[in-house]
Write an enzyme that holds these catalytic residues in place. Structure first.
Site, PDB file in Angstrom:
ATOM      1  N   GLU A   1     -18.204  22.536 -15.889  1.00 48.70           N
ATOM      2  CA  GLU A   1     -18.555  21.193 -16.372  1.00 48.70           C
ATOM      3  C   GLU A   1     -17.774  20.118 -15.617  1.00 48.70           C
ATOM      4  O   GLU A   1     -18.289  19.043 -15.318  1.00 48.70           O
ATOM      5  CB  GLU A   1     -18.272  21.090 -17.872  1.00 48.70           C
ATOM      6  CG  GLU A   1     -19.168  21.988 -18.717  1.00 48.70           C
ATOM      7  CD  GLU A   1     -18.642  22.130 -20.132  1.00 48.70           C
ATOM      8  OE1 GLU A   1     -19.010  21.316 -20.984  1.00 48.70           O
ATOM      9  OE2 GLU A   1     -17.833  23.051 -20.382  1.00 48.70           O
TER      10      GLU A   1
ATOM     11  N   SER B   1       0.824  -1.213   0.000  1.00 45.15           N
ATOM     12  CA  SER B   1       0.000   0.000   0.000  1.00 45.15           C
ATOM     13  C   SER B   1       0.858   1.262   0.000  1.00 45.15           C
ATOM     14  O   SER B   1       0.337   2.372  -0.063  1.00 45.15           O
ATOM     15  CB  SER B   1      -0.943   0.002   1.209  1.00 45.15           C
ATOM     16  OG  SER B   1      -0.225  -0.185   2.417  1.00 45.15           O
TER      17      SER B   1
ATOM     18  N   SER C   1     -12.123  27.570 -27.870  1.00 47.20           N
ATOM     19  CA  SER C   1     -12.186  26.371 -28.699  1.00 47.20           C
ATOM     20  C   SER C   1     -11.072  26.455 -29.720  1.00 47.20           C
ATOM     21  O   SER C   1     -10.734  27.542 -30.195  1.00 47.20           O
ATOM     22  CB  SER C   1     -13.539  26.312 -29.397  1.00 47.20           C
ATOM     23  OG  SER C   1     -13.442  25.521 -30.563  1.00 47.20           O
TER      24      SER C   1
ATOM     25  N   ASN D   1      -2.525  -2.532  12.958  1.00 48.21           N
ATOM     26  CA  ASN D   1      -3.982  -2.358  12.863  1.00 48.21           C
ATOM     27  C   ASN D   1      -4.473  -1.122  13.618  1.00 48.21           C
ATOM     28  O   ASN D   1      -5.268  -0.343  13.092  1.00 48.21           O
ATOM     29  CB  ASN D   1      -4.697  -3.612  13.368  1.00 48.21           C
ATOM     30  CG  ASN D   1      -4.395  -4.825  12.492  1.00 48.21           C
ATOM     31  OD1 ASN D   1      -3.841  -4.671  11.402  1.00 48.21           O
ATOM     32  ND2 ASN D   1      -4.737  -6.017  12.959  1.00 48.21           N
TER      33      ASN D   1
ATOM     34  N   LYS E   1     -16.087  30.871 -29.189  1.00 50.95           N
ATOM     35  CA  LYS E   1     -16.442  30.110 -27.984  1.00 50.95           C
ATOM     36  C   LYS E   1     -15.756  30.609 -26.720  1.00 50.95           C
ATOM     37  O   LYS E   1     -14.623  31.077 -26.749  1.00 50.95           O
ATOM     38  CB  LYS E   1     -16.093  28.619 -28.181  1.00 50.95           C
ATOM     39  CG  LYS E   1     -16.943  27.920 -29.201  1.00 50.95           C
ATOM     40  CD  LYS E   1     -18.407  27.786 -28.778  1.00 50.95           C
ATOM     41  CE  LYS E   1     -18.619  26.627 -27.850  1.00 50.95           C
ATOM     42  NZ  LYS E   1     -18.610  25.331 -28.460  1.00 50.95           N
TER      43      LYS E   1
ATOM     44  N   TYR F   1      -9.849  -6.706  11.866  1.00 50.17           N
ATOM     45  CA  TYR F   1      -9.214  -6.197  10.656  1.00 50.17           C
ATOM     46  C   TYR F   1      -9.172  -7.254   9.566  1.00 50.17           C
ATOM     47  O   TYR F   1      -8.894  -8.421   9.828  1.00 50.17           O
ATOM     48  CB  TYR F   1      -7.776  -5.752  10.982  1.00 50.17           C
ATOM     49  CG  TYR F   1      -7.005  -5.261   9.767  1.00 50.17           C
ATOM     50  CD1 TYR F   1      -7.106  -3.935   9.352  1.00 50.17           C
ATOM     51  CD2 TYR F   1      -6.208  -6.127   9.018  1.00 50.17           C
ATOM     52  CE1 TYR F   1      -6.429  -3.482   8.234  1.00 50.17           C
ATOM     53  CE2 TYR F   1      -5.527  -5.685   7.899  1.00 50.17           C
ATOM     54  CZ  TYR F   1      -5.645  -4.360   7.509  1.00 50.17           C
ATOM     55  OH  TYR F   1      -4.969  -3.926   6.396  1.00 50.17           O
TER      56      TYR F   1
ATOM     57  N   THR G   1     -39.255  26.734 -12.042  1.00 48.07           N
ATOM     58  CA  THR G   1     -39.535  25.348 -11.669  1.00 48.07           C
ATOM     59  C   THR G   1     -39.650  24.626 -13.007  1.00 48.07           C
ATOM     60  O   THR G   1     -40.105  25.231 -13.994  1.00 48.07           O
ATOM     61  CB  THR G   1     -40.849  25.213 -10.861  1.00 48.07           C
ATOM     62  OG1 THR G   1     -41.924  25.671 -11.666  1.00 48.07           O
ATOM     63  CG2 THR G   1     -40.806  26.011  -9.553  1.00 48.07           C
ATOM     64  N   HIS G   2     -39.198  23.414 -13.068  1.00 48.90           N
ATOM     65  CA  HIS G   2     -39.125  22.657 -14.337  1.00 48.90           C
ATOM     66  C   HIS G   2     -38.259  23.388 -15.375  1.00 48.90           C
ATOM     67  O   HIS G   2     -38.438  23.208 -16.563  1.00 48.90           O
ATOM     68  CB  HIS G   2     -40.515  22.406 -14.934  1.00 48.90           C
ATOM     69  CG  HIS G   2     -41.521  21.892 -13.949  1.00 48.90           C
ATOM     70  ND1 HIS G   2     -41.768  20.549 -13.772  1.00 48.90           N
ATOM     71  CD2 HIS G   2     -42.322  22.543 -13.067  1.00 48.90           C
ATOM     72  CE1 HIS G   2     -42.701  20.407 -12.821  1.00 48.90           C
ATOM     73  NE2 HIS G   2     -43.035  21.595 -12.373  1.00 48.90           N
TER      74      HIS G   2
ATOM     75  N   ASN H   1     -15.942  28.605 -23.234  1.00 45.43           N
ATOM     76  CA  ASN H   1     -16.576  27.431 -22.641  1.00 45.43           C
ATOM     77  C   ASN H   1     -16.432  27.395 -21.118  1.00 45.43           C
ATOM     78  O   ASN H   1     -15.366  27.731 -20.593  1.00 45.43           O
ATOM     79  CB  ASN H   1     -15.976  26.153 -23.230  1.00 45.43           C
ATOM     80  CG  ASN H   1     -16.261  26.036 -24.712  1.00 45.43           C
ATOM     81  OD1 ASN H   1     -17.293  26.505 -25.188  1.00 45.43           O
ATOM     82  ND2 ASN H   1     -15.340  25.427 -25.443  1.00 45.43           N
TER      83      ASN H   1
ATOM     84  N   GLN I   1      -7.355  -2.224   3.599  1.00 47.85           N
ATOM     85  CA  GLN I   1      -6.250  -1.419   3.074  1.00 47.85           C
ATOM     86  C   GLN I   1      -6.720  -0.593   1.872  1.00 47.85           C
ATOM     87  O   GLN I   1      -6.150   0.454   1.571  1.00 47.85           O
ATOM     88  CB  GLN I   1      -5.100  -2.354   2.680  1.00 47.85           C
ATOM     89  CG  GLN I   1      -3.906  -1.654   2.065  1.00 47.85           C
ATOM     90  CD  GLN I   1      -2.712  -2.601   2.012  1.00 47.85           C
ATOM     91  OE1 GLN I   1      -2.041  -2.805   3.017  1.00 47.85           O
ATOM     92  NE2 GLN I   1      -2.474  -3.192   0.859  1.00 47.85           N
TER      93      GLN I   1
HETATM   94  N1  ARG Z   1      -1.154  -1.374   5.179  1.00 46.80           N
HETATM   95  C1  ARG Z   1      -2.184  -1.875   6.054  1.00 46.80           C
HETATM   96  C2  ARG Z   1      -3.465  -1.083   5.824  1.00 46.80           C
HETATM   97  O1  ARG Z   1      -3.416  -0.039   5.255  1.00 46.80           O
HETATM   98  C3  ARG Z   1      -1.762  -1.746   7.455  1.00 46.80           C
HETATM   99  C4  ARG Z   1      -2.363  -2.729   8.396  1.00 46.80           C
HETATM  100  C5  ARG Z   1      -1.780  -4.036   8.154  1.00 46.80           C
HETATM  101  N2  ARG Z   1      -2.193  -4.992   9.118  1.00 46.80           N
HETATM  102  C6  ARG Z   1      -2.091  -6.302   8.933  1.00 46.80           C
HETATM  103  N3  ARG Z   1      -2.535  -7.056   9.855  1.00 46.80           N
HETATM  104  N4  ARG Z   1      -1.549  -6.802   7.861  1.00 46.80           N
HETATM  105  O2  ARG Z   1      -4.543  -1.510   6.162  1.00 46.80           O
END
Ligand code: ARG
Length: 458
Positions: free
Chosen positions: A287, A20, A274, A107, A280, A314, A152-153, A282, A319
């Site tokens: 948007e 991650s 444009s 965790n 134009k 967990y 309205t509408h 825009n 993650q």
């Molecule tokens: N990178 C993990 C997350 O974002 C951290 C927690 C990982 N815990 C574990 N038991 N593997 O959730």
């Protein structure tokens, strides 16, 4: 980190799906803050020595300085920001680094980091929304008496003032800010110390870490602490609702800036040309704000789907909580800034708004109300008479107050000259003095009440 149990390293794909760090490196400031609070508490409780705690604290500051200068190293083998930081710390201070993770788990660590990040995100978004409100107030005051067609509408309904219309958005954003404040209040309990899921046998002081990190108190249940992501979802739902409001304002700008409407001229800074059509101008930013709302709602849905049906405590699915929250946060920050810029710099064409309000028979309800009030007709009959007056004006190609008294009386002879007091768009808006109505005096009052309330809250 867990080599003791494993003979072989992970496969390359395992490494990639597991990591991650490419996105959670964004949590680094909060991760370091959490670790510093944790180690200070460990020392205070005599769980690590003062010397080790001091080395760890200084080491964490050095890691932070490295990250600030060179960015966070993206080592997939180290998985996430928590392990990258621990490894970097070990390179700086040696084996004492290994004591930081006492009485803690990734965790509770990640739940704490992410709450800290989300709390900052809420404050940042709230400041942006507050600035947008300031801008809306200024423009609403300026245009408290500028008449425009109310729809309205998307059909001309009754005249309103532009100030009143802008203040409607002020109210929406006030509610958005209320939702953010609620989310912040509920979020502000510290999961640190829940450890992996069951708490810890070390004599930790959860009140101390909670206070050091600016939380109101520690969370009450360790299982819930590590598996709660409602705080992130509450933020996302509040962001989604705010983005829906912004997308509606953006849509107004798209419509108003179109040639048939011509209610607003976007400044050069907030429009694009444009490559092929030289005439134009825009409203791309509007948007994109409209479009971003869809992406933001998608982020919200993504996290809901991640959390749906997960057993306690967990699971690694969790993650995946961060990318949608980060994406939504970045998108809404841009959207708020863009709408603030557009509202601030818009050249509203009050002349054009008034002309369209006059053209759309928008004072027909005023005529019907007059017939009820002054000539004693039941509303249903007044509605019918007014319909015939509108048809007459349409046939002659004039506005309602462009008909002569004779022409009006030919439709219904109970009409007299006083009716002209209510047929103009100015008379119409001026008469809407009920609380929350569009009368210019009411709009000015709404602006000053809003300013006063903001002053009191600040
Ligand atoms: N990178 C993990 C997350 O974002 C951290 C927690 C990982 N815990 C574990 N038991 N593997 O959730």
């Amino acid at each position: 980190m867990w080599g003791g149990r494993f003979a072989e390293g992970p496969s390359a794909v395992m490494r990639e799906i597991n990591a991650s760090i490419p996105f959670d490196k964004r949590l680094w400031r909060h991760d370091i803050a959490g670790s510093k609070a944790h180690v200070a508490m460990l020392a205070q409780q005599g769980i690590v020595s003062a010397t080790d705690a001091e080395a760890i604290t200084r080491g964490l500051d050095a890691v932070a300085a490295d990250y600030e200068a060179r960015g966070v190293p993206e080592d997939l083998a180290l998985e996430d920001i928590h392990m990258v930081t621990e490894k970097t710390l070990a390179e700086k201070i040696g084996p004492a680094a290994g004591r930081l993770h006492t009485a803690r788990s990734r965790n509770d660590q990640v739940a704490t980091d992410f709450k800290l990040w989300t709390r900052d995100a809420i404050d940042e978004l709230d400041a942006g929304l507050s600035a947008l409100q300031d801008t809306l107030l200024a423009r609403a005051e300026e245009h408290a008496a500028s008449v425009m067609p109310g729809f309205t509408h998307l059909q001309s309904a009754q005249p309103v003032t532009l100030g009143h219309h802008l203040m409607a958005y002020y109210e929406m954003i006030a509610r958005d800010r209320g939702r953010l404040a609620d989310a912040r209040r509920r979020l502000n309990e510290c999961p640190l110390g829940a450890a992996a899921l069951a708490g810890t046998g070390f004599a930790i002081d959860r009140e101390a870490t909670a206070a050091a990190l600016g939380f109101d108190r520690p969370t009450r249940n360790s299982l819930d602490s590590v598996s709660d992501r409602d705080f992130a979802l509450e933020y996302l739902t509040a962001v989604t609702q705010a983005s829906l409001h912004l997308s509606r304002l953006a849509e107004e700008f798209v419509i108003w800036a179109s040639q048939p409407f011509g209610f607003v001229a976007l400044s050069d800074q907030w429009s694009t040309g444009s490559s092929i059509m030289p005439q134009k101008r825009n409203p791309d930013a509007a948007e994109l704000v409209r479009g971003h709302a869809g992406r933001i709602a998608g982020c919200c849905t993504a996290l809901m789907m991640t959390m749906k049906g997960l057993p306690l405590a967990y699971s690694k699915d969790m993650q995946d909580d961060k990318p949608p929250v980060f994406e939504a946060h970045d998108l809404i920050a841009l959207a708020v800034a863009a709408m603030t810029g557009m509202v601030e710099s818009a050249r509203f064409r009050a002349d054009r708004m008034r002309a369209l309000a006059e053209a759309g028979f928008a004072t027909a309800t005023d005529l019907a109300d007059w017939l009820v009030r002054e000539a004693g007709l039941p509303f249903r009959e007044a509605h019918h008479v007014t319909g015939r007056v509108v048809a007459e004006a349409e046939k002659r190609g004039v506005a309602l107050d462009g008909l002569t008294l004779e022409q009006l009386r030919a439709v219904d002879e109970r009409i007299d000259a006083r009716v002209f007091d209510v047929l103009s768009v100015d008379a119409s808006v001026a008469s809407r003095t009920s609380f929350g109505g569009t009368a210019p005096e009411r709009v000015r009052e709404a602006v000053s009440t809003a300013r006063k309330n903001r002053g009191e809250r600040a």
